[in-house]
Design a protein around this motif. Structure first.
Motif, PDB file in Angstrom:
ATOM      1  N   ALA A 283      50.995  36.788  -3.630  1.00  0.00           N
ATOM      2  CA  ALA A 283      50.837  37.091  -2.365  1.00  0.00           C
ATOM      3  C   ALA A 283      51.650  38.847  -2.237  1.00  0.00           C
ATOM      4  CB  ALA A 283      51.104  36.381  -1.451  1.00  0.00           C
ATOM      5  N   ALA A 284      52.874  38.604  -2.732  1.00  0.00           N
ATOM      6  CA  ALA A 284      53.573  40.093  -2.505  1.00  0.00           C
ATOM      7  C   ALA A 284      52.929  41.163  -3.340  1.00  0.00           C
ATOM      8  CB  ALA A 284      55.073  39.650  -3.207  1.00  0.00           C
ATOM      9  N   GLU A 285      52.564  40.974  -4.489  1.00  0.00           N
ATOM     10  CA  GLU A 285      51.928  42.134  -5.201  1.00  0.00           C
ATOM     11  C   GLU A 285      50.843  42.721  -4.274  1.00  0.00           C
ATOM     12  OE1 GLU A 285      49.571  42.877  -9.460  1.00  0.00           O
ATOM     13  OE2 GLU A 285      49.318  41.374  -8.198  1.00  0.00           O
ATOM     14  N   LYS A 286      49.944  41.660  -3.692  1.00  0.00           N
ATOM     15  CA  LYS A 286      48.914  42.223  -2.908  1.00  0.00           C
ATOM     16  C   LYS A 286      49.202  42.643  -1.545  1.00  0.00           C
ATOM     17  CE  LYS A 286      45.985  41.508  -6.229  1.00  0.00           C
ATOM     18  NZ  LYS A 286      45.060  42.616  -6.946  1.00  0.00           N
ATOM     19  N   GLY A 287      50.289  42.450  -0.960  1.00  0.00           N
ATOM     20  CA  GLY A 287      50.568  42.739   0.363  1.00  0.00           C
ATOM     21  C   GLY A 287      50.187  41.741   1.379  1.00  0.00           C
ATOM     22  N   HIS A 288      50.029  40.583   1.312  1.00  0.00           N
ATOM     23  CA  HIS A 288      49.363  39.744   2.262  1.00  0.00           C
ATOM     24  C   HIS A 288      50.752  38.964   2.936  1.00  0.00           C
ATOM     25  CE1 HIS A 288      45.555  40.190   0.442  1.00  0.00           C
ATOM     26  NE2 HIS A 288      46.046  39.599  -0.552  1.00  0.00           N
ATOM     27  N   LEU A 289      50.925  39.318   4.118  1.00  0.00           N
ATOM     28  CA  LEU A 289      52.044  39.055   4.876  1.00  0.00           C
ATOM     29  C   LEU A 289      51.722  37.752   5.495  1.00  0.00           C
ATOM     30  CD1 LEU A 289      54.550  39.682   6.467  1.00  0.00           C
ATOM     31  CD2 LEU A 289      53.080  40.720   8.334  1.00  0.00           C
ATOM     32  N   GLU A 290      50.645  37.331   5.872  1.00  0.00           N
ATOM     33  CA  GLU A 290      50.832  35.860   6.806  1.00  0.00           C
ATOM     34  C   GLU A 290      50.980  34.810   5.574  1.00  0.00           C
ATOM     35  OE1 GLU A 290      51.035  35.249   9.604  1.00  0.00           O
ATOM     36  OE2 GLU A 290      51.032  37.241   9.984  1.00  0.00           O
ATOM     37  N   PRO A 291      49.934  35.039   4.470  1.00  0.00           N
ATOM     38  CA  PRO A 291      50.483  34.093   3.279  1.00  0.00           C
ATOM     39  C   PRO A 291      51.791  33.886   2.852  1.00  0.00           C
ATOM     40  CG  PRO A 291      48.534  35.207   2.805  1.00  0.00           C
ATOM     41  CD  PRO A 291      48.998  35.895   4.002  1.00  0.00           C
ATOM     42  N   ILE A 292      52.605  35.171   2.758  1.00  0.00           N
ATOM     43  CA  ILE A 292      54.067  35.090   2.557  1.00  0.00           C
ATOM     44  C   ILE A 292      54.819  34.346   3.569  1.00  0.00           C
ATOM     45  CG2 ILE A 292      56.186  36.501   2.513  1.00  0.00           C
ATOM     46  CD1 ILE A 292      54.491  38.688   0.868  1.00  0.00           C
ATOM     47  N   LYS A 293      54.650  34.508   4.699  1.00  0.00           N
ATOM     48  CA  LYS A 293      55.438  33.655   5.868  1.00  0.00           C
ATOM     49  C   LYS A 293      55.116  32.117   5.739  1.00  0.00           C
ATOM     50  CE  LYS A 293      55.180  37.235   9.616  1.00  0.00           C
ATOM     51  NZ  LYS A 293      54.650  37.672  10.887  1.00  0.00           N
ATOM     52  N   SER A 294      53.892  31.796   5.425  1.00  0.00           N
ATOM     53  CA  SER A 294      53.647  30.411   5.118  1.00  0.00           C
ATOM     54  C   SER A 294      54.527  29.902   3.842  1.00  0.00           C
ATOM     55  CB  SER A 294      52.128  30.068   5.132  1.00  0.00           C
ATOM     56  OG  SER A 294      51.388  30.369   6.273  1.00  0.00           O
ATOM     57  N   LEU A 295      54.405  30.664   2.892  1.00  0.00           N
ATOM     58  CA  LEU A 295      54.870  30.228   1.741  1.00  0.00           C
ATOM     59  C   LEU A 295      56.398  30.126   1.830  1.00  0.00           C
ATOM     60  CD1 LEU A 295      52.857  32.330  -1.045  1.00  0.00           C
ATOM     61  CD2 LEU A 295      52.919  29.742  -0.796  1.00  0.00           C
TER      62      LEU A 295
END
Length: 469
Positions: free
Chosen positions: A296-308
């Protein structure tokens, strides 16, 4: 007399093959007991069809074979633009002499009159797998599709019907799939280079086709889940999990990636949450040492990062190249992620060192007030454990969660009580912290740390390291 000859078929089926010469044979029988019959064969589309014997003579009570030929090879069946099909017209005439040359027969049928009988009209149908495949590919552009499709299917073997399920499933058309299965197509082919038919159905995106295959006993393999996850189809994942208990939501592909890796890499936050709720492990590594958080971090996906980060403590895990999720986000220019992936660490440090000003600065920069470290501690856990009352106040003013638990099941209030910080504990209680998880005996007087030396929060290596610093 109604007719002189009789055909052995009611319909001529021509098995079409792409770019090949095609033909089919039928028979005509002379119904006359004592007289020969002259026969003339024509079609409604003479530019398309021809006969091996357009003119012939059949002796009394005898039969002759005739071959209908497709004039030119073609890459697709030359279906008529309207229903019904092209037809063969069979004309017959009595031939008392029993003999006539080609020119004589032509003259015989060139003259209309009562001597010429229109004995039969035989429809011509194109059948076979090449026809069905063409119809599937051109479905929306063909008038009378169902008529031609049903005719074409009748000329296919069981194995051909099974193979035709591939394009039908890929088209996402439930009616076509049902028709092929009803005609004899096998939903569990022994050999398939594209995986199980269910995987193909998922990739088509048609939940109706998926339901049909499930109802018909189609087998499944775990890779089908990755396809549905990559497409962000929670509905498909849900129906697969409900109908196939053997599906493993933590199954890894050849790269070691689970459905949660796939969801995280594609930024599918609802899919991510669904997979985790179904028992997915958010901490698993792939073959490169990447966790879903790395993806998720490599692709810049904020909401998935928050969930993880809410359910996973892998923020500090390095992959096989020695990089954390923070490193990948920074390398790819996703600056908005950095506060979640490392700036929160500064928040924890400020809370530990009683740096209220630094705490406010970190929060102003966007640090997550309830971010966790690798042991599940939030800044409020850290400040409460260290007795940093001013930092506790700052955190409470910024909506820090009071009753969040660490990996050992301890809340910030537990940490304050067991570290003997009475004023901090009272402040937390005053703000609504609940005391019903563990006993708060000794809250009115300092609590000896020796009594709690085996407390999991106090024996974390990171805690000891921070104590020394």
């Amino acid at each position: 007399m109604d007719r002189l000859v009789k055909a052995d078929v009611k319909e001529v089926e021509l098995s079409f093959k792409r770019d090949q010469k095609c033909g089919t044979t039928f028979r005509l029988s002379n119904l006359m007991h004592t007289m020969s019959v002259a026969v003339n064969l024509t079609t409604t589309n003479p530019s398309l069809f021809s006969f091996s014997q357009p003119f012939s003579i059949i002796p009394p009570l005898s039969s002759s074979s005739y071959t209908l030929l497709l004039s030119q090879p073609s890459d697709h069946p030359p279906l008529p633009t309207t229903v019904p099909n092209d037809v063969i017209n069979v004309k017959a005439s009595m031939l008392p002499t029993g003999k006539a040359g080609l020119e004589g027969l032509r003259r015989l049928f060139a003259r209309p009159g009562p001597h010429v009988f229109r004995d039969a009209t035989i429809p011509i149908s194109f059948v076979g797998p090449h026809v069905v495949e063409f119809l599937i590919s051109q479905r929306t552009q063909i008038s009378g599709f169902d008529f031609f499709f049903n005719k074409a299917v009748s000329g296919c073997s069981g194995s051909e019907l099974t193979e035709l399920l591939r394009p039908a499933i890929a088209s996402g058309n439930a009616n076509l799939v049902s028709s092929l299965i009803d005609a004899g197509g096998d939903v569990n082919p022994k050999v398939s280079d594209s995986g199980c038919w269910l995987s193909l159905a998922v990739r088509s995106g048609s939940i109706e086709v998926v339901k049909i295959l499930i109802a018909c006993g189609c087998k499944v393999d775990n890779s089908v889940l990755h396809d549905a996850v990559a497409m962000n189809r929670v509905d498909l994942v849900d129906i697969l999990c409900k109908n196939f208990p053997e599906i493993d939501v933590n199954w890894a592909d050849s790269d070691g990636r689970t459905p949660i890796h796939i969801a995280a890499a594609n930024g599918h936050v609802e899919m991510l949450k669904f997979c985790i709720s179904a028992g997915g492990n958010a901490d698993v590594w792939d073959r490169k040492g990447w966790t879903p958080l790395h993806c998720a971090a490599e692709k810049g996906h904020l909401e998935p990062i928050k969930s993880l980060l809410e359910c996973s403590n892998v923020k500090y895990v390095v992959n096989k190249n020695g990089k954390t999720a923070f490193d990948l986000a920074a390398e790819n220019g996703h600056l908005n992620l950095l506060c979640f992936l490392r700036f929160d660490d500064f928040l924890l440090r400020a809370a530990r060192l009683d740096d209220a000003h630094g705490l406010k600065s970190c929060l102003a920069e966007g640090a997550e007030v309830n971010g966790r470290d690798q042991n599940g501690w939030t800044p409020l856990h850290r400040a409460a454990f260290k007795g940093r009352i001013e930092c506790v106040k700052v955190l409470l003013n910024h909506s820090a969660q009071l009753d969040v638990v660490d990996d050992a099941g301890y809340t910030p209030l537990h940490c304050a009580v067991e570290a003997g910080h009475v004023q901090v504990a009272l402040l937390l209680v005053a703000h609504g912290a609940r005391a019903n998880v563990k006993s708060l005996e000794g809250i009115v007087s300092p609590v000896s740390l020796d009594r709690f030396k085996n407390h999991p929060a106090l024996v974390h290596p990171v805690c000891h390291e921070q104590e020394r610093t």
